[in-house]
Design a protein around this motif. Structure first.
Motif, PDB file in Angstrom:
ATOM      1  N   ALA A 124     -82.063  67.473 -65.387  1.00 54.19           N
ATOM      2  CA  ALA A 124     -80.930  66.749 -64.797  1.00 54.19           C
ATOM      3  C   ALA A 124     -81.355  65.349 -64.366  1.00 54.19           C
ATOM      4  O   ALA A 124     -80.662  64.372 -64.651  1.00 54.19           O
ATOM      5  CB  ALA A 124     -80.362  67.528 -63.610  1.00 54.19           C
ATOM      6  N   LEU A 125     -82.489  65.237 -63.701  1.00 54.12           N
ATOM      7  CA  LEU A 125     -82.956  63.926 -63.250  1.00 54.12           C
ATOM      8  C   LEU A 125     -83.258  63.006 -64.425  1.00 54.12           C
ATOM      9  O   LEU A 125     -82.999  61.802 -64.363  1.00 54.12           O
ATOM     10  CB  LEU A 125     -84.184  64.079 -62.360  1.00 54.12           C
ATOM     11  CG  LEU A 125     -83.929  64.695 -60.984  1.00 54.12           C
ATOM     12  CD1 LEU A 125     -85.234  64.931 -60.253  1.00 54.12           C
ATOM     13  CD2 LEU A 125     -82.988  63.841 -60.167  1.00 54.12           C
ATOM     14  N   SER A 126     -83.791  63.565 -65.499  1.00 57.34           N
ATOM     15  CA  SER A 126     -84.144  62.713 -66.632  1.00 57.34           C
ATOM     16  C   SER A 126     -82.923  62.143 -67.338  1.00 57.34           C
ATOM     17  O   SER A 126     -83.043  61.162 -68.075  1.00 57.34           O
ATOM     18  CB  SER A 126     -85.034  63.460 -67.624  1.00 57.34           C
ATOM     19  OG  SER A 126     -84.288  64.370 -68.395  1.00 57.34           O
ATOM     20  N   THR A 127     -81.743  62.705 -67.112  1.00 61.51           N
ATOM     21  CA  THR A 127     -80.541  62.135 -67.731  1.00 61.51           C
ATOM     22  C   THR A 127     -80.186  60.791 -67.114  1.00 61.51           C
ATOM     23  O   THR A 127     -79.432  60.024 -67.708  1.00 61.51           O
ATOM     24  CB  THR A 127     -79.314  63.071 -67.616  1.00 61.51           C
ATOM     25  OG1 THR A 127     -78.970  63.220 -66.243  1.00 61.51           O
ATOM     26  CG2 THR A 127     -79.577  64.407 -68.265  1.00 61.51           C
ATOM     27  N   PHE A 128     -80.720  60.501 -65.942  1.00 66.43           N
ATOM     28  CA  PHE A 128     -80.408  59.252 -65.251  1.00 66.43           C
ATOM     29  C   PHE A 128     -81.440  58.156 -65.528  1.00 66.43           C
ATOM     30  O   PHE A 128     -81.320  57.049 -65.027  1.00 66.43           O
ATOM     31  CB  PHE A 128     -80.295  59.490 -63.746  1.00 66.43           C
ATOM     32  CG  PHE A 128     -79.179  60.424 -63.396  1.00 66.43           C
ATOM     33  CD1 PHE A 128     -77.867  59.988 -63.409  1.00 66.43           C
ATOM     34  CD2 PHE A 128     -79.425  61.753 -63.079  1.00 66.43           C
ATOM     35  CE1 PHE A 128     -76.823  60.845 -63.101  1.00 66.43           C
ATOM     36  CE2 PHE A 128     -78.399  62.617 -62.771  1.00 66.43           C
ATOM     37  CZ  PHE A 128     -77.097  62.161 -62.781  1.00 66.43           C
ATOM     38  N   ILE A 129     -82.458  58.468 -66.328  1.00 69.05           N
ATOM     39  CA  ILE A 129     -83.504  57.492 -66.650  1.00 69.05           C
ATOM     40  C   ILE A 129     -83.025  56.618 -67.798  1.00 69.05           C
ATOM     41  O   ILE A 129     -82.585  57.114 -68.828  1.00 69.05           O
ATOM     42  CB  ILE A 129     -84.821  58.193 -67.032  1.00 69.05           C
ATOM     43  CG1 ILE A 129     -85.357  58.972 -65.834  1.00 69.05           C
ATOM     44  CG2 ILE A 129     -85.844  57.193 -67.543  1.00 69.05           C
ATOM     45  CD1 ILE A 129     -86.546  59.866 -66.162  1.00 69.05           C
ATOM     46  N   ASP A 130     -83.129  55.322 -67.626  1.00 68.18           N
ATOM     47  CA  ASP A 130     -82.759  54.375 -68.679  1.00 68.18           C
ATOM     48  C   ASP A 130     -83.904  54.338 -69.675  1.00 68.18           C
ATOM     49  O   ASP A 130     -85.001  53.899 -69.370  1.00 68.18           O
ATOM     50  CB  ASP A 130     -82.502  52.999 -68.080  1.00 68.18           C
ATOM     51  CG  ASP A 130     -82.044  51.976 -69.114  1.00 68.18           C
ATOM     52  OD1 ASP A 130     -81.778  52.372 -70.264  1.00 68.18           O
ATOM     53  OD2 ASP A 130     -81.965  50.806 -68.754  1.00 68.18           O
ATOM     54  N   ARG A 131     -83.637  54.789 -70.897  1.00 69.27           N
ATOM     55  CA  ARG A 131     -84.689  54.853 -71.912  1.00 69.27           C
ATOM     56  C   ARG A 131     -84.765  53.592 -72.751  1.00 69.27           C
ATOM     57  O   ARG A 131     -85.576  53.492 -73.659  1.00 69.27           O
ATOM     58  CB  ARG A 131     -84.459  56.056 -72.803  1.00 69.27           C
ATOM     59  CG  ARG A 131     -84.744  57.356 -72.076  1.00 69.27           C
ATOM     60  CD  ARG A 131     -84.556  58.531 -72.999  1.00 69.27           C
ATOM     61  NE  ARG A 131     -84.828  59.778 -72.319  1.00 69.27           N
ATOM     62  CZ  ARG A 131     -83.983  60.393 -71.516  1.00 69.27           C
ATOM     63  NH1 ARG A 131     -82.809  59.892 -71.295  1.00 69.27           N
ATOM     64  NH2 ARG A 131     -84.306  61.523 -70.934  1.00 69.27           N
ATOM     65  N   ALA A 132     -83.915  52.621 -72.472  1.00 64.88           N
ATOM     66  CA  ALA A 132     -83.962  51.361 -73.217  1.00 64.88           C
ATOM     67  C   ALA A 132     -85.229  50.604 -72.836  1.00 64.88           C
ATOM     68  O   ALA A 132     -85.624  50.568 -71.663  1.00 64.88           O
ATOM     69  CB  ALA A 132     -82.734  50.526 -72.903  1.00 64.88           C
ATOM     70  N   PRO A 133     -85.885  49.991 -73.799  1.00 68.12           N
ATOM     71  CA  PRO A 133     -87.086  49.234 -73.455  1.00 68.12           C
ATOM     72  C   PRO A 133     -86.739  48.069 -72.542  1.00 68.12           C
ATOM     73  O   PRO A 133     -85.688  47.453 -72.661  1.00 68.12           O
ATOM     74  CB  PRO A 133     -87.592  48.732 -74.806  1.00 68.12           C
ATOM     75  CG  PRO A 133     -86.607  49.135 -75.827  1.00 68.12           C
ATOM     76  CD  PRO A 133     -85.556  49.972 -75.196  1.00 68.12           C
ATOM     77  N   ALA A 134     -87.628  47.807 -71.621  1.00 67.27           N
ATOM     78  CA  ALA A 134     -87.430  46.700 -70.686  1.00 67.27           C
ATOM     79  C   ALA A 134     -87.510  45.386 -71.431  1.00 67.27           C
ATOM     80  O   ALA A 134     -88.350  45.206 -72.314  1.00 67.27           O
ATOM     81  CB  ALA A 134     -88.464  46.757 -69.578  1.00 67.27           C
ATOM     82  N   ARG A 135     -86.654  44.469 -71.071  1.00 67.50           N
ATOM     83  CA  ARG A 135     -86.690  43.115 -71.662  1.00 67.50           C
ATOM     84  C   ARG A 135     -87.518  42.198 -70.787  1.00 67.50           C
ATOM     85  O   ARG A 135     -87.388  42.196 -69.576  1.00 67.50           O
ATOM     86  CB  ARG A 135     -85.280  42.545 -71.746  1.00 67.50           C
ATOM     87  CG  ARG A 135     -84.501  43.047 -72.904  1.00 67.50           C
ATOM     88  CD  ARG A 135     -83.181  42.341 -73.064  1.00 67.50           C
ATOM     89  NE  ARG A 135     -83.176  41.023 -72.449  1.00 67.50           N
ATOM     90  CZ  ARG A 135     -82.085  40.355 -72.145  1.00 67.50           C
ATOM     91  NH1 ARG A 135     -80.925  40.874 -72.373  1.00 67.50           N
ATOM     92  NH2 ARG A 135     -82.142  39.156 -71.613  1.00 67.50           N
ATOM     93  N   VAL A 136     -88.355  41.455 -71.410  1.00 74.44           N
ATOM     94  CA  VAL A 136     -89.131  40.461 -70.690  1.00 74.44           C
ATOM     95  C   VAL A 136     -88.339  39.183 -70.715  1.00 74.44           C
ATOM     96  O   VAL A 136     -87.942  38.696 -71.786  1.00 74.44           O
ATOM     97  CB  VAL A 136     -90.524  40.259 -71.340  1.00 74.44           C
ATOM     98  CG1 VAL A 136     -91.289  39.172 -70.620  1.00 74.44           C
ATOM     99  CG2 VAL A 136     -91.281  41.561 -71.368  1.00 74.44           C
ATOM    100  N   VAL A 137     -88.098  38.644 -69.541  1.00 73.99           N
ATOM    101  CA  VAL A 137     -87.292  37.417 -69.448  1.00 73.99           C
ATOM    102  C   VAL A 137     -88.162  36.204 -69.317  1.00 73.99           C
ATOM    103  O   VAL A 137     -89.173  36.161 -68.758  1.00 73.99           O
ATOM    104  CB  VAL A 137     -86.329  37.502 -68.238  1.00 73.99           C
ATOM    105  CG1 VAL A 137     -85.466  36.273 -68.181  1.00 73.99           C
ATOM    106  CG2 VAL A 137     -85.516  38.751 -68.336  1.00 73.99           C
TER     107      VAL A 137
END
Length: 78
Positions: A65-78
């Motif tokens: 259940a907790l893992s459904t709230f994790i954003d799996r998109a790669p982080a963008r470096v700004v």
């Protein structure tokens, strides 16, 4: 068996079977019962195994259940 969250969304029963991650055991059971009734024989064991993991193993249910709230998109470096 560890309670680690699934790394692949397809491995997470909440995501695989479109179950509300805040649902309790009764709601999960009802949803999975409906899925099993409509599933071909070849998929019923997967539904049953997933139901057991979510209803009989509280640690796995919470981790999934907790893992459904994790954003799996790669982080963008700004």
């Amino acid at each position: 068996m560890s309670a680690r969250p699934a790394s692949n969304p397809a491995e997470n029963p909440f995501e695989r079977f479109d179950i509300d991650p805040t649902a309790g055991v009764e709601a999960i059971t009802e949803h999975m019962r409906e899925l099993a009734a409509d599933a071909p024989e070849s998929r019923r064991q997967l539904v049953r195994d997933s139901w057991e993991a979510l209803t009989l193993q509280p640690q796995r249910r919470i981790a999934a259940a907790l893992s459904t709230f994790i954003d799996r998109a790669p982080a963008r470096v700004v």
